[in-house]
Design a protein around this motif. Structure first.
Motif, PDB file in Angstrom:
ATOM      1  N   THR A   1     -33.292   1.921  -5.792  1.00 23.42           N
ATOM      2  CA  THR A   1     -32.557   3.112  -5.373  1.00 23.42           C
ATOM      3  C   THR A   1     -33.526   4.270  -5.150  1.00 23.42           C
ATOM      4  OG1 THR A   1     -30.598   2.439  -6.619  1.00 23.42           O
ATOM      5  CG2 THR A   1     -30.743   4.759  -6.002  1.00 23.42           C
ATOM      6  N   ILE A   2     -33.348   4.953  -4.044  1.00 25.97           N
ATOM      7  CA  ILE A   2     -34.126   6.150  -3.740  1.00 25.97           C
ATOM      8  C   ILE A   2     -33.203   7.359  -3.842  1.00 25.97           C
ATOM      9  CG2 ILE A   2     -35.390   7.391  -1.925  1.00 25.97           C
ATOM     10  CD1 ILE A   2     -36.916   5.101  -3.252  1.00 25.97           C
ATOM     11  N   GLY A   3     -33.645   8.391  -4.516  1.00 27.41           N
ATOM     12  CA  GLY A   3     -32.892   9.630  -4.599  1.00 27.41           C
ATOM     13  C   GLY A   3     -33.236  10.540  -3.437  1.00 27.41           C
TER      14      GLY A   3
ATOM     15  N   VAL B   1     -31.955   0.727 -10.457  1.00 27.74           N
ATOM     16  CA  VAL B   1     -32.734   1.959 -10.286  1.00 27.74           C
ATOM     17  C   VAL B   1     -33.968   1.698  -9.436  1.00 27.74           C
ATOM     18  CG1 VAL B   1     -34.202   3.596 -11.528  1.00 27.74           C
ATOM     19  CG2 VAL B   1     -31.897   3.107 -12.358  1.00 27.74           C
TER      20      VAL B   1
ATOM     21  N   HIS C   1     -31.178   7.998 -11.906  1.00 20.46           N
ATOM     22  CA  HIS C   1     -30.464   6.998 -11.101  1.00 20.46           C
ATOM     23  C   HIS C   1     -31.358   6.330 -10.060  1.00 20.46           C
ATOM     24  CE1 HIS C   1     -26.534   8.249 -12.692  1.00 20.46           C
ATOM     25  NE2 HIS C   1     -26.940   9.499 -12.531  1.00 20.46           N
ATOM     26  N   CYS C   2     -32.655   6.660 -10.030  1.00 17.83           N
ATOM     27  CA  CYS C   2     -33.471   6.175  -8.926  1.00 17.83           C
ATOM     28  C   CYS C   2     -34.930   6.008  -9.351  1.00 17.83           C
ATOM     29  CB  CYS C   2     -33.376   7.135  -7.738  1.00 17.83           C
ATOM     30  SG  CYS C   2     -33.871   8.825  -8.116  1.00 17.83           S
TER      31      CYS C   2
ATOM     32  N   ALA D   1     -39.676   4.243  -0.597  1.00 21.30           N
ATOM     33  CA  ALA D   1     -39.330   3.051  -1.369  1.00 21.30           C
ATOM     34  C   ALA D   1     -40.524   2.138  -1.624  1.00 21.30           C
ATOM     35  CB  ALA D   1     -38.226   2.271  -0.652  1.00 21.30           C
TER      36      ALA D   1
ATOM     37  N   THR E   1     -30.545   1.286  -1.802  1.00 16.88           N
ATOM     38  CA  THR E   1     -29.421   2.181  -2.056  1.00 16.88           C
ATOM     39  C   THR E   1     -29.923   3.607  -2.270  1.00 16.88           C
ATOM     40  OG1 THR E   1     -29.497   1.602  -4.400  1.00 16.88           O
ATOM     41  CG2 THR E   1     -27.930   0.400  -3.009  1.00 16.88           C
ATOM     42  N   LEU E   2     -29.003   4.562  -2.103  1.00 18.65           N
ATOM     43  CA  LEU E   2     -29.334   5.975  -2.260  1.00 18.65           C
ATOM     44  C   LEU E   2     -28.553   6.584  -3.404  1.00 18.65           C
ATOM     45  CD1 LEU E   2     -29.554   7.848   1.179  1.00 18.65           C
ATOM     46  CD2 LEU E   2     -31.361   6.734  -0.112  1.00 18.65           C
ATOM     47  N   ALA E   3     -29.226   7.446  -4.148  1.00 16.80           N
ATOM     48  CA  ALA E   3     -28.566   8.391  -5.041  1.00 16.80           C
ATOM     49  C   ALA E   3     -28.759   9.765  -4.411  1.00 16.80           C
ATOM     50  CB  ALA E   3     -29.183   8.348  -6.435  1.00 16.80           C
TER      51      ALA E   3
ATOM     52  N   SER F   1     -32.840  11.911 -11.105  1.00 18.30           N
ATOM     53  CA  SER F   1     -33.996  11.045 -11.361  1.00 18.30           C
ATOM     54  C   SER F   1     -33.665   9.868 -12.264  1.00 18.30           C
ATOM     55  CB  SER F   1     -35.141  11.869 -11.965  1.00 18.30           C
ATOM     56  OG  SER F   1     -34.845  12.262 -13.298  1.00 18.30           O
TER      57      SER F   1
END
Length: 400
Positions: free
Chosen positions: A18-20, A15, A77-78, A306, A41-43, A75
């Motif tokens: 990871t950026i949403g 998480v 996930h990131c 990020a 990584t992206l969500a 939110s």
């Protein structure tokens, strides 16, 4: 210190990296490509699984961009959330921000920008030149007339949701103005005085969490039917115009305590520099930066969201041309694969294909090429030669 099972530690580390992003279109796709180069990584909150950015998402939430319940799920996930576009339900997201969800830009800084009427009021408050305007609600619906000193034509704009010519109308006479008043919510539209200009310009800027402002080169945009056709950077303008555009952008960023990427569109002519619109996001006019700058507009957005060190986006070539590839009419029937193959065969071109369904006039992709030439005239000549070669392969849509 609290201890966690290994699976929870792994999830927390995932998480944190990871950026949403709310929105799954081509801007999110190119943000995802920038993220890949930095190991982020992206969500993605996308309207459907076939959206361009969905293929790059580590986690995918299927929902519209205004679905705050889906954003709550996103939110989880990131580490923080950024935006592909300004079509977000800011009020609905504020409870999430109060509960600790990190939005970039902040919701407070978005409030004056997601509505074009409040944009105009903000520009007026800051004494930033923009076209004269008046809300439709201030006109007499029974017998509308233009403000004193105005002449037709005028441009009508919706406060929400306009893009690529949608949400705008050219009004040529009083009958057209009366018809507009009958057909729209007057509280959600305004008209602005027509501006005579020589160039349309665009500037992509960023401001990080420490207040440092960075800027792409000022670009010149060329429109067809109110949709961007092609862009050349840097724009052929004086240093004074460049500095004025930058100072306007810097004053907006600072006034709003804005953290993220912002784009300003300008009209420029004998009357000076006027802000046309402000977009709180990356922008079609900045696509050239992917190949032409040391840090693209998407890299800027990614690094800021990020919490990474944000590079200065230096131009690494004399200039660049970006050309949009719009969906063609059904009678322009050369197979898609053949058109794309021909574009790929031009060594100087960089093709970006979004993977969207072909609809006439829709932005399906773009190509960029770096330009050699120390003078603006040399770069413009080279750009026109390349533009002609591209349009021979991929013309603009017919009857559009």
């Amino acid at each position: 210190m609290a201890s966690f099972p290994q699976t929870d530690l792994q999830r927390m580390a995932s998480v944190d990296n990871t950026i949403g992003v709310i929105g799954g279109g081509q801007l999110a796709l190119m943000l995802g490509e920038a993220a890949q180069t930095r190991g982020v990584t992206l969500a993605v909150q996308a309207s459907k699984a076939e959206d361009p950015a969905a293929s790059l998402a580590k986690d995918l939430v299927i929902a519209g961009s205004t679905d705050a319940h889906a954003t709550r799920e996103l939110s989880t996930h990131c580490a923080g959330i950024t935006f592909e576009n300004e079509w977000v339900a800011v009020d609905a997201l504020m409870p999430l921000e109060r509960q600790g969800v990190q939005f970039t830009p902040s919701l407070a800084s978005l409030v004056p920008l997601v509505n074009k009427l409040s944009q105009r009021r903000l520009l007026d408050d800051l004494l930033i030149p923009s076209p004269e305007w008046i809300s439709l609600a201030e006109l007499n619906p029974g017998s509308p007339s233009l403000p004193s000193g105005w002449t037709f034509p005028v441009m009508a704009k919706a406060a929400y949701g306009g893009y690529d010519g949608k949400g705008t109308r050219v009004v040529n006479d009083l009958n057209g103005l009366a018809q507009l008043l009958r057909n729209v919510d007057a509280n959600e539209w305004f008209i602005e005085a027509w501006i005579s200009y020589e160039q349309e310009l665009a500037l992509v800027v960023s401001r990080d969490s420490k207040g440092r402002i960075r800027s792409l080169p000022l670009a010149e945009t060329h429109q067809k039917n109110q949709v961007c056709d092609w862009v050349i950077a840097p724009a052929a303008v004086s240093q004074l115009v460049e500095a004025t555009a930058y100072n306007i952008a810097a004053s907006l960023l600072t006034k709003l305590s804005y953290v993220g990427v912002m784009t300003l569109e300008f009209f420029y002519g004998s009357s000076g520099l006027f802000v046309n619109e402000v977009a709180p996001r990356t922008h079609n006019s900045g696509h050239f930066s992917i190949e032409a700058c040391s840090s693209s507009q998407f890299d800027q957005q990614l690094c800021i969201a990020a919490g990474l060190e944000v590079p200065n986006p230096q131009l690494i070539a004399d200039g660049s041309l970006m050309v949009n590839l719009l969906g063609l009419s059904h009678d322009q029937a050369e197979p898609l694969d053949e058109r794309l193959s021909k574009l790929r065969s031009i060594e100087e071109l960089h093709l970006h294909w979004y993977g969207k369904d072909e609809i006439p006039g829709r932005k399906l992709g773009h190509v960029t090429t770096l330009l050699k030439g120390h003078s603006a005239a040399e770069r413009a000549e080279r750009a026109q030669h390349m533009l002609q070669s591209i349009r021979e392969i991929w013309p603009l849509p017919l009857n559009w």
